[in-house]
Design an enzyme around this catalytic site. Sequence first.
Site, PDB file in Angstrom:
ATOM      1  N   LYS A   1      -3.518   3.231   8.580  1.00  0.00           N
ATOM      2  CA  LYS A   1      -3.328   2.232   7.527  1.00  0.00           C
ATOM      3  C   LYS A   1      -3.634   0.837   8.076  1.00  0.00           C
ATOM      4  O   LYS A   1      -3.478   0.590   9.278  1.00  0.00           O
ATOM      5  CB  LYS A   1      -1.899   2.282   6.972  1.00  0.00           C
ATOM      6  CG  LYS A   1      -0.846   1.764   7.911  1.00  0.00           C
ATOM      7  CD  LYS A   1       0.456   1.400   7.217  1.00  0.00           C
ATOM      8  CE  LYS A   1       1.367   0.693   8.230  1.00  0.00           C
ATOM      9  NZ  LYS A   1       2.612   0.198   7.752  1.00  0.00           N
TER      10      LYS A   1
ATOM     11  N   LYS B  32      -0.393  -5.465   9.528  1.00  0.00           N
ATOM     12  CA  LYS B  32      -0.260  -6.868   9.941  1.00  0.00           C
ATOM     13  C   LYS B  32      -0.378  -6.991  11.446  1.00  0.00           C
ATOM     14  O   LYS B  32      -0.835  -7.992  11.960  1.00  0.00           O
ATOM     15  CB  LYS B  32       1.169  -7.370   9.653  1.00  0.00           C
ATOM     16  CG  LYS B  32       1.578  -7.534   8.261  1.00  0.00           C
ATOM     17  CD  LYS B  32       2.996  -8.154   8.277  1.00  0.00           C
ATOM     18  CE  LYS B  32       3.789  -7.756   7.074  1.00  0.00           C
ATOM     19  NZ  LYS B  32       4.701  -6.657   7.281  1.00  0.00           N
TER      20      LYS B  32
ATOM     21  N   LYS C 280       5.844   3.928  15.557  1.00  0.00           N
ATOM     22  CA  LYS C 280       6.044   2.619  16.207  1.00  0.00           C
ATOM     23  C   LYS C 280       6.593   2.736  17.621  1.00  0.00           C
ATOM     24  O   LYS C 280       6.470   1.808  18.413  1.00  0.00           O
ATOM     25  CB  LYS C 280       6.994   1.752  15.360  1.00  0.00           C
ATOM     26  CG  LYS C 280       6.332   1.168  14.130  1.00  0.00           C
ATOM     27  CD  LYS C 280       7.166   0.030  13.556  1.00  0.00           C
ATOM     28  CE  LYS C 280       6.450  -0.625  12.384  1.00  0.00           C
ATOM     29  NZ  LYS C 280       7.243  -1.697  11.773  1.00  0.00           N
TER      30      LYS C 280
HETATM   31  P1  TYM Z   1       6.045  -4.105   5.500  1.00  0.00           P
HETATM   32  O1  TYM Z   1       6.395  -5.526   5.765  1.00  0.00           O
HETATM   33  O2  TYM Z   1       5.508  -3.295   6.618  1.00  0.00           O
HETATM   34  O3  TYM Z   1       5.004  -4.032   4.322  1.00  0.00           O
HETATM   35  C1  TYM Z   1       5.210  -4.764   3.111  1.00  0.00           C
HETATM   36  C2  TYM Z   1       4.698  -3.943   1.943  1.00  0.00           C
HETATM   37  O4  TYM Z   1       3.310  -3.682   2.094  1.00  0.00           O
HETATM   38  C3  TYM Z   1       3.083  -2.279   2.000  1.00  0.00           C
HETATM   39  N1  TYM Z   1       1.950  -1.950   2.870  1.00  0.00           N
HETATM   40  C4  TYM Z   1       0.811  -1.424   2.434  1.00  0.00           C
HETATM   41  N2  TYM Z   1       0.414  -1.047   1.213  1.00  0.00           N
HETATM   42  C5  TYM Z   1      -0.855  -0.549   1.107  1.00  0.00           C
HETATM   43  N3  TYM Z   1      -1.699  -0.414   2.156  1.00  0.00           N
HETATM   44  C6  TYM Z   1      -1.320  -0.777   3.399  1.00  0.00           C
HETATM   45  N4  TYM Z   1      -2.152  -0.654   4.421  1.00  0.00           N
HETATM   46  C7  TYM Z   1      -0.015  -1.311   3.581  1.00  0.00           C
HETATM   47  N5  TYM Z   1       0.671  -1.764   4.653  1.00  0.00           N
HETATM   48  C8  TYM Z   1       1.872  -2.150   4.204  1.00  0.00           C
HETATM   49  C9  TYM Z   1       4.384  -1.640   2.448  1.00  0.00           C
HETATM   50  O5  TYM Z   1       4.501  -0.319   1.979  1.00  0.00           O
HETATM   51  C10 TYM Z   1       5.385  -2.570   1.821  1.00  0.00           C
HETATM   52  O6  TYM Z   1       5.551  -2.269   0.463  1.00  0.00           O
HETATM   53  N6  TYM Z   1      10.493  -1.863   5.565  1.00  0.00           N
HETATM   54  C11 TYM Z   1       9.594  -2.676   4.763  1.00  0.00           C
HETATM   55  C12 TYM Z   1      10.234  -3.973   4.307  1.00  0.00           C
HETATM   56  C13 TYM Z   1      11.520  -3.787   3.619  1.00  0.00           C
HETATM   57  C14 TYM Z   1      11.713  -3.298   2.302  1.00  0.00           C
HETATM   58  C15 TYM Z   1      13.117  -3.295   2.109  1.00  0.00           C
HETATM   59  C16 TYM Z   1      10.834  -2.903   1.302  1.00  0.00           C
HETATM   60  C17 TYM Z   1      12.748  -4.032   4.167  1.00  0.00           C
HETATM   61  N7  TYM Z   1      13.701  -3.751   3.244  1.00  0.00           N
HETATM   62  C18 TYM Z   1      13.662  -2.874   0.904  1.00  0.00           C
HETATM   63  C19 TYM Z   1      11.390  -2.453   0.091  1.00  0.00           C
HETATM   64  C20 TYM Z   1      12.789  -2.453  -0.085  1.00  0.00           C
HETATM   65  C21 TYM Z   1       8.359  -2.988   5.585  1.00  0.00           C
HETATM   66  O7  TYM Z   1       8.409  -2.969   6.775  1.00  0.00           O
HETATM   67  O8  TYM Z   1       7.283  -3.364   4.846  1.00  0.00           O
END
Ligand code: TYM
Length: 328
Positions: free
Chosen positions: A193, A196, A112
């Site tokens: 990957k 969003k 990032k």
């Molecule tokens: P975030 O918001 O980027 O993504 C949310 C969830 O989606 C999953 N994900 C994917 N899974 C499969 N294929 C993809 N292309 C893909 N892109 C995203 C992510 O792995 C995630 O499960 N840091 C985290 C948010 C967070 C969190 C936490 C998660 C903050 N605190 C505590 C678990 C526990 C994040 O940025 O996810």
Amino acid sequence: MKKRLLTGLQPSGELTIGNYCGGVKQVVKYQDEYETFLFVPDMHSITVPQDPETLHRRVREIVAMYLACGVSPEKCHIYIQSEIPEHANLSWILECHSYMGEMSRMTQFKAKSEGKKEIGCGLFTYPILMAADILLYSADVVPTGADQKQHVELARNLAQRFNKKYGETFVVPEPLIPTIGAKIRDLLDPTKKMSKSAENPKASVFLNDPEKAIRKKIMSAVTDSGESVVFDEENKPGVSNLLTIYASFANCSVQDAEKHFEGARYGDLKKEVADVLVAFLRELQEKYRAILASGAVDETLDKGRDEARAIAAPMYDKVRRLVGFGRV
Ligand code: TYM
């Protein structure tokens, strides 16, 4: 007592089908088995610049989407991270127990921050806040996509380090990565990957995309040389990604999907992937619109905030005493 499961999805953009597969789908699957915590990590979102009005709107929208996907507010604690001040408080304590070396190894930070002139400190320390999100609620399992596994590892390390120094305090969490759909790939560059915040919206299917856009994006997804529809992530990442999407949304194994498409051409595969997505997302979007127009989001969040605080406040209090803060 049920074991605890916790996860969150950032409201930093529209949710994609990748977010559904890695995050929400697993919550729906496991919400009966575990005491489930699903929150909106809005504090994580400002690690990159956000428009405040848009962020407010997205916080509500993401909760409506959780509910539309089948997450039950009766079974789960659904809340907003910033409404529970203990997340930030615990994060600071954990930050003071983290090392620059281990933080510098975080691959998501490297990705990032690459090529950026000004990198916010929050982007660097963000996995520590994520550890606080998890440890505050004594979560046993953390379902995420493959990209978050390293962050859950950090939460494990911090829990163990803290427990060793101050005595058993935190549960050491386990990552829970789905067998299918742990990494849905970018439709235009399947080495990356799906995200969003992809620069080109044609690279991602968003849960809110209209039918026409879904079909167009899938039909123009990058495929690979050759003609046969086989799952081979190394040599055929594009086709393998489409097979994975099909399996995730038709609820079958990748092997079954491969069998289903035996002898088919890439065009047939794309058409069926689009069909299965359109059928799923059309129904989802109808529910989503109805939920957003009802009072369900606020009701859910008020209830979730109270439930979450009742757990987070005593946990933080225990931790701040252990480290010597304030008066005993
Ligand atoms: P975030 O918001 O980027 O993504 C949310 C969830 O989606 C999953 N994900 C994917 N899974 C499969 N294929 C993809 N292309 C893909 N892109 C995203 C992510 O792995 C995630 O499960 N840091 C985290 C948010 C967070 C969190 C936490 C998660 C903050 N605190 C505590 C678990 C526990 C994040 O940025 O996810």
